[in-house]
Design an enzyme around this catalytic site. Sequence first.
Site, PDB file in Angstrom:
ATOM      1  N   SER A  43      36.376  40.632  39.654  1.00  0.00           N
ATOM      2  CA  SER A  43      35.463  40.777  38.517  1.00  0.00           C
ATOM      3  C   SER A  43      34.163  41.470  38.892  1.00  0.00           C
ATOM      4  O   SER A  43      33.579  42.181  38.068  1.00  0.00           O
ATOM      5  CB  SER A  43      35.168  39.395  37.903  1.00  0.00           C
ATOM      6  OG  SER A  43      36.334  38.880  37.309  1.00  0.00           O
TER       7      SER A  43
ATOM      8  N   GLU B 222      33.715  43.995  40.567  1.00  0.00           N
ATOM      9  CA  GLU B 222      33.901  45.452  40.529  1.00  0.00           C
ATOM     10  C   GLU B 222      34.060  46.007  39.105  1.00  0.00           C
ATOM     11  O   GLU B 222      34.132  47.224  38.916  1.00  0.00           O
ATOM     12  CB  GLU B 222      35.107  45.845  41.383  1.00  0.00           C
ATOM     13  CG  GLU B 222      34.901  45.678  42.871  1.00  0.00           C
ATOM     14  CD  GLU B 222      34.985  44.229  43.359  1.00  0.00           C
ATOM     15  OE1 GLU B 222      34.309  43.909  44.360  1.00  0.00           O
ATOM     16  OE2 GLU B 222      35.713  43.423  42.742  1.00  0.00           O
TER      17      GLU B 222
ATOM     18  N   VAL C  62      38.469  36.931  35.583  1.00  0.00           N
ATOM     19  CA  VAL C  62      38.247  35.487  35.558  1.00  0.00           C
ATOM     20  C   VAL C  62      37.488  35.102  36.823  1.00  0.00           C
ATOM     21  O   VAL C  62      37.803  35.580  37.912  1.00  0.00           O
ATOM     22  CB  VAL C  62      39.567  34.687  35.425  1.00  0.00           C
ATOM     23  CG1 VAL C  62      40.525  34.960  36.564  1.00  0.00           C
ATOM     24  CG2 VAL C  62      39.297  33.205  35.318  1.00  0.00           C
TER      25      VAL C  62
ATOM     26  N   ILE D  21      36.364  31.572  38.571  1.00  0.00           N
ATOM     27  CA  ILE D  21      36.524  30.118  38.524  1.00  0.00           C
ATOM     28  C   ILE D  21      35.521  29.486  39.477  1.00  0.00           C
ATOM     29  O   ILE D  21      35.411  29.891  40.636  1.00  0.00           O
ATOM     30  CB  ILE D  21      37.963  29.718  38.892  1.00  0.00           C
ATOM     31  CG1 ILE D  21      38.943  30.361  37.903  1.00  0.00           C
ATOM     32  CG2 ILE D  21      38.110  28.196  38.912  1.00  0.00           C
ATOM     33  CD1 ILE D  21      40.404  30.209  38.273  1.00  0.00           C
TER      34      ILE D  21
ATOM     35  N   GLU E 132      33.320  25.535  45.177  1.00  0.00           N
ATOM     36  CA  GLU E 132      32.445  24.544  45.804  1.00  0.00           C
ATOM     37  C   GLU E 132      31.020  25.044  45.974  1.00  0.00           C
ATOM     38  O   GLU E 132      30.108  24.263  46.214  1.00  0.00           O
ATOM     39  CB  GLU E 132      33.024  24.139  47.154  1.00  0.00           C
ATOM     40  CG  GLU E 132      34.361  23.428  47.027  1.00  0.00           C
ATOM     41  CD  GLU E 132      34.974  23.097  48.372  1.00  0.00           C
ATOM     42  OE1 GLU E 132      34.345  23.381  49.416  1.00  0.00           O
ATOM     43  OE2 GLU E 132      36.084  22.551  48.392  1.00  0.00           O
TER      44      GLU E 132
ATOM     45  N   HIS F 210      28.712  30.694  44.049  1.00  0.00           N
ATOM     46  CA  HIS F 210      29.072  32.109  43.988  1.00  0.00           C
ATOM     47  C   HIS F 210      29.378  32.562  42.572  1.00  0.00           C
ATOM     48  O   HIS F 210      29.089  33.686  42.188  1.00  0.00           O
ATOM     49  CB  HIS F 210      30.252  32.411  44.912  1.00  0.00           C
ATOM     50  CG  HIS F 210      31.583  32.110  44.297  1.00  0.00           C
ATOM     51  ND1 HIS F 210      32.074  30.829  44.145  1.00  0.00           N
ATOM     52  CD2 HIS F 210      32.505  32.936  43.750  1.00  0.00           C
ATOM     53  CE1 HIS F 210      33.240  30.868  43.542  1.00  0.00           C
ATOM     54  NE2 HIS F 210      33.539  32.131  43.294  1.00  0.00           N
TER      55      HIS F 210
ATOM     56  N   PHE G 246      32.981  42.324  27.383  1.00  0.00           N
ATOM     57  CA  PHE G 246      33.002  41.302  28.426  1.00  0.00           C
ATOM     58  C   PHE G 246      34.149  40.336  28.145  1.00  0.00           C
ATOM     59  O   PHE G 246      33.995  39.351  27.429  1.00  0.00           O
ATOM     60  CB  PHE G 246      31.660  40.554  28.428  1.00  0.00           C
ATOM     61  CG  PHE G 246      31.508  39.522  29.508  1.00  0.00           C
ATOM     62  CD1 PHE G 246      31.054  39.880  30.764  1.00  0.00           C
ATOM     63  CD2 PHE G 246      31.785  38.189  29.263  1.00  0.00           C
ATOM     64  CE1 PHE G 246      30.887  38.930  31.762  1.00  0.00           C
ATOM     65  CE2 PHE G 246      31.627  37.224  30.248  1.00  0.00           C
ATOM     66  CZ  PHE G 246      31.175  37.604  31.511  1.00  0.00           C
TER      67      PHE G 246
END
Length: 160
Positions: free
Chosen positions: A65, A67, A89, A91, A94, A97, A122
């Site tokens: 994503s 890029e 997508v 996700i 932990e 990021h 988007f």
Amino acid sequence: MASALKNLSEYNSEKLIDASGKRFGLVVAEWNKEITDSLCRAAYDTLIKHGALPQNIHRNTVPGSYELPLAAQYLASSNEIDAVICLGVVIKGETKHDDYINHAVAQGLMQVSLRFNKPVIFGVLTTNTLEQAQARSGGNYGNKGVEAAVAAIQMLSFIQ
């Protein structure tokens, strides 16, 4: 959560223009390929349903994503493309990021849209879990790819 209130695949087709004369660039992130392929199929099928010709829908892939904005800029700069639909997508993991990627992608796509005066959609799922992404890529909450294709057609109608 918006998709808990509205199915992503439901829309009023009466407000959409005939897309037969329009040219679309699909940019699809390969990261989480099962999810993004489902988003792409739904976007493609929705464009076809509303008159887009197969030869006027150009699929391009990028690694992830992050890029999407550069690929969108490349397509938006072309006179051969009327609207760009970006599908990916991110996700949550932990670390944080996902916050950085989501913000960068959203800002990048908006900048491309404004720079070239073209719809740059988007169509990126920003979920907490894989299960949430599955629910929004053809599961219980519909498919974000449908919503992205409809948004592109609506924006082309607005520009006309």
